[in-house]
Write a protein that holds these residues in place. Structure first.
Motif, PDB file in Angstrom:
ATOM      1  N   ARG A  33       0.829  -1.208   0.000  1.00 22.20           N
ATOM      2  CA  ARG A  33       0.000   0.000   0.000  1.00 22.20           C
ATOM      3  C   ARG A  33       0.862   1.255   0.000  1.00 22.20           C
ATOM      4  O   ARG A  33       0.463   2.287  -0.497  1.00 22.20           O
ATOM      5  CB  ARG A  33      -0.882   0.050   1.271  1.00 22.20           C
ATOM      6  N   ASP A  34       2.042   1.135   0.647  1.00 28.37           N
ATOM      7  CA  ASP A  34       2.904   2.318   0.815  1.00 28.37           C
ATOM      8  C   ASP A  34       4.323   2.023   0.334  1.00 28.37           C
ATOM      9  O   ASP A  34       5.283   2.602   0.830  1.00 28.37           O
ATOM     10  CB  ASP A  34       2.947   2.722   2.294  1.00 28.37           C
ATOM     11  N   MET A  35       4.457   1.092  -0.591  1.00 24.83           N
ATOM     12  CA  MET A  35       5.796   0.722  -1.050  1.00 24.83           C
ATOM     13  C   MET A  35       6.485   1.906  -1.731  1.00 24.83           C
ATOM     14  O   MET A  35       7.657   2.186  -1.490  1.00 24.83           O
ATOM     15  CB  MET A  35       5.726  -0.470  -2.037  1.00 24.83           C
ATOM     16  N   GLY A  36       5.737   2.601  -2.593  1.00 22.84           N
ATOM     17  CA  GLY A  36       6.334   3.721  -3.325  1.00 22.84           C
ATOM     18  C   GLY A  36       6.335   5.019  -2.530  1.00 22.84           C
ATOM     19  O   GLY A  36       7.180   5.888  -2.747  1.00 22.84           O
ATOM     20  N   SER A  37       5.399   5.146  -1.583  1.00 22.57           N
ATOM     21  CA  SER A  37       5.308   6.419  -0.862  1.00 22.57           C
ATOM     22  C   SER A  37       6.220   6.449   0.365  1.00 22.57           C
ATOM     23  O   SER A  37       6.761   7.493   0.707  1.00 22.57           O
ATOM     24  CB  SER A  37       3.856   6.688  -0.444  1.00 22.57           C
ATOM     25  N   VAL A  38       6.390   5.321   1.055  1.00 22.50           N
ATOM     26  CA  VAL A  38       7.128   5.324   2.327  1.00 22.50           C
ATOM     27  C   VAL A  38       8.330   4.375   2.328  1.00 22.50           C
ATOM     28  O   VAL A  38       9.438   4.754   2.697  1.00 22.50           O
ATOM     29  CB  VAL A  38       6.185   4.930   3.507  1.00 22.50           C
ATOM     30  N   VAL A  39       8.119   3.141   1.932  1.00 22.85           N
ATOM     31  CA  VAL A  39       9.164   2.132   2.141  1.00 22.85           C
ATOM     32  C   VAL A  39      10.299   2.287   1.119  1.00 22.85           C
ATOM     33  O   VAL A  39      11.468   2.259   1.478  1.00 22.85           O
ATOM     34  CB  VAL A  39       8.563   0.704   2.135  1.00 22.85           C
ATOM     35  N   PHE A  40       9.936   2.485  -0.149  1.00 26.20           N
ATOM     36  CA  PHE A  40      10.968   2.658  -1.188  1.00 26.20           C
ATOM     37  C   PHE A  40      10.676   3.935  -1.980  1.00 26.20           C
ATOM     38  O   PHE A  40      10.353   3.869  -3.178  1.00 26.20           O
ATOM     39  CB  PHE A  40      11.010   1.440  -2.126  1.00 26.20           C
ATOM     40  N   PRO A  41      10.784   5.101  -1.333  1.00 26.72           N
ATOM     41  CA  PRO A  41      10.394   6.338  -2.022  1.00 26.72           C
ATOM     42  C   PRO A  41      11.258   6.646  -3.240  1.00 26.72           C
ATOM     43  O   PRO A  41      10.849   7.433  -4.085  1.00 26.72           O
ATOM     44  CB  PRO A  41      10.534   7.413  -0.935  1.00 26.72           C
ATOM     45  N   ARG A  42      12.435   6.002  -3.331  1.00 21.42           N
ATOM     46  CA  ARG A  42      13.294   6.272  -4.486  1.00 21.42           C
ATOM     47  C   ARG A  42      13.224   5.174  -5.546  1.00 21.42           C
ATOM     48  O   ARG A  42      14.129   5.055  -6.368  1.00 21.42           O
ATOM     49  CB  ARG A  42      14.739   6.419  -4.035  1.00 21.42           C
ATOM     50  N   ALA A  43      12.192   4.362  -5.476  1.00 22.56           N
ATOM     51  CA  ALA A  43      12.074   3.256  -6.448  1.00 22.56           C
ATOM     52  C   ALA A  43      12.118   3.798  -7.870  1.00 22.56           C
ATOM     53  O   ALA A  43      11.627   4.896  -8.145  1.00 22.56           O
ATOM     54  CB  ALA A  43      10.759   2.520  -6.216  1.00 22.56           C
ATOM     55  N   GLU A  44      12.714   3.018  -8.746  1.00 26.07           N
ATOM     56  CA  GLU A  44      12.867   3.444 -10.152  1.00 26.07           C
ATOM     57  C   GLU A  44      11.526   3.525 -10.858  1.00 26.07           C
ATOM     58  O   GLU A  44      11.287   4.379 -11.690  1.00 26.07           O
ATOM     59  CB  GLU A  44      13.744   2.442 -10.914  1.00 26.07           C
ATOM     60  N   LEU A  45      10.642   2.567 -10.535  1.00 27.86           N
ATOM     61  CA  LEU A  45       9.331   2.556 -11.195  1.00 27.86           C
ATOM     62  C   LEU A  45       8.266   2.322 -10.127  1.00 27.86           C
ATOM     63  O   LEU A  45       8.369   1.383  -9.338  1.00 27.86           O
ATOM     64  CB  LEU A  45       9.291   1.431 -12.247  1.00 27.86           C
ATOM     65  N   LYS A  46       7.265   3.213 -10.116  1.00 28.65           N
ATOM     66  CA  LYS A  46       6.177   3.081  -9.137  1.00 28.65           C
ATOM     67  C   LYS A  46       4.857   2.938  -9.886  1.00 28.65           C
ATOM     68  O   LYS A  46       4.560   3.754 -10.764  1.00 28.65           O
ATOM     69  CB  LYS A  46       6.108   4.331  -8.252  1.00 28.65           C
TER      70      LYS A  46
END
Ligand code: DC
Length: 232
Positions: A139-152
């Motif tokens: 639910r929050d992988m791109g917003s909190v856990v991995f905010p610098r992910a290459e692709l969200k």
């Protein structure tokens, strides 16, 4: 080269967030399999914490006790090379259907509103980032856990369609199901996940919105892999 670029070249992350029933679990697993990457089912961690709390008959609002469960959770994901779900060992004993029940899903959504529980699971989730890359589902992988992910990716579908999918799944397993009740449960859970104060279910900054209401799994997977190929 700065650290950020360095890390991302070595260990890229694709985050796939969205509500239950959007298909994100299956989609994430297929993408991880096709890329040969690791997979994080973060919902399973919340479900496991909820399962332990239910077994101990704790009130699901007891933040300190439940955060302690999250910190001390003795869990092992036994990954296999296929796209099937990993075998999950809780304190050395396999759990499967128990954490997939509606009761456990609802309890997971309740413990997930507690900030100390989220904090306790944060590093554990980040530790899944390993070579050659990670697909993280939640639910929050791109917003909190991995905010610098290459692709969200934010994968959504209408509540009606998600209730239909769940209904079909339960029927296929020979379990009792009531479509109207499932739809209501989905709406209540969505509202709780979307409106909580910590890490609510919202598209992360820079996320690509994908709607699976009328798209099949294969089409969604192909679309996301195409987005990834544009970046590499
Ligand atoms: O994805 P799932 O249905 O297995 O998740 C179960 C619950 O856990 C969901 O209702 C909300 C919570 N959850 C969360 O808050 N953050 C995540 N990253 C994953 C799940």
């Amino acid at each position: 080269m700065n650290k950020r670029v360095d890390e991302s070249v070595v260990m890229p992350v694709i985050t796939i967030d969205g509500p239950s029933g959007s298909g994100k679990g299956t989609v994430s697993r297929l993408i991880a399999h096709q890329l040969g990457w690791h997979f994080l089912d973060s919902g399973a961690l919340y479900r496991l914490v909820a399962l332990v709390a239910l077994r101990r008959q704790l009130e699901l609002s007891k933040e300190a006790e439940i955060a302690l469960i999250a910190r001390e959770l003795d869990v092992e994901f036994k990954v296999n090379s296929s796209v099937e779900e990993a075998r999950i060992l809780l304190e050395g004993t396999p759990v499967r259907d128990e954490i997939r029940s509606e009761q456990c899903g609802n309890a997971a959504s309740k413990v997930a509103v507690l900030p100390a529980v989220r904090e306790a699971l944060l590093q554990r989730q980040r530790d899944f980032r390993r070579l050659p890359g990670l697909v993280a589902d939640g639910r929050d992988m791109g917003s909190v856990v991995f905010p610098r992910a290459e692709l969200k990716i934010f994968l959504d579908a209408s509540a009606e369609e998600r209730a239909q999918r769940r209904y079909k799944q339960l029927k296929e397993k020979g379990m009792n199901a009531n479509l109207a009740a499932l739809l209501e449960e989905i709406q209540v859970r969505d509202a709780r996940d979307r409106n909580r104060s910590v890490a609510p279910l919202v598209p992360a900054d820079g996320a690509i919105l994908v709607d699976s209401t009328t798209q099949g799994i294969d089409e969604v997977v192909a679309g996301i892999l195409e987005e990834w190929s544009k970046l590499t």
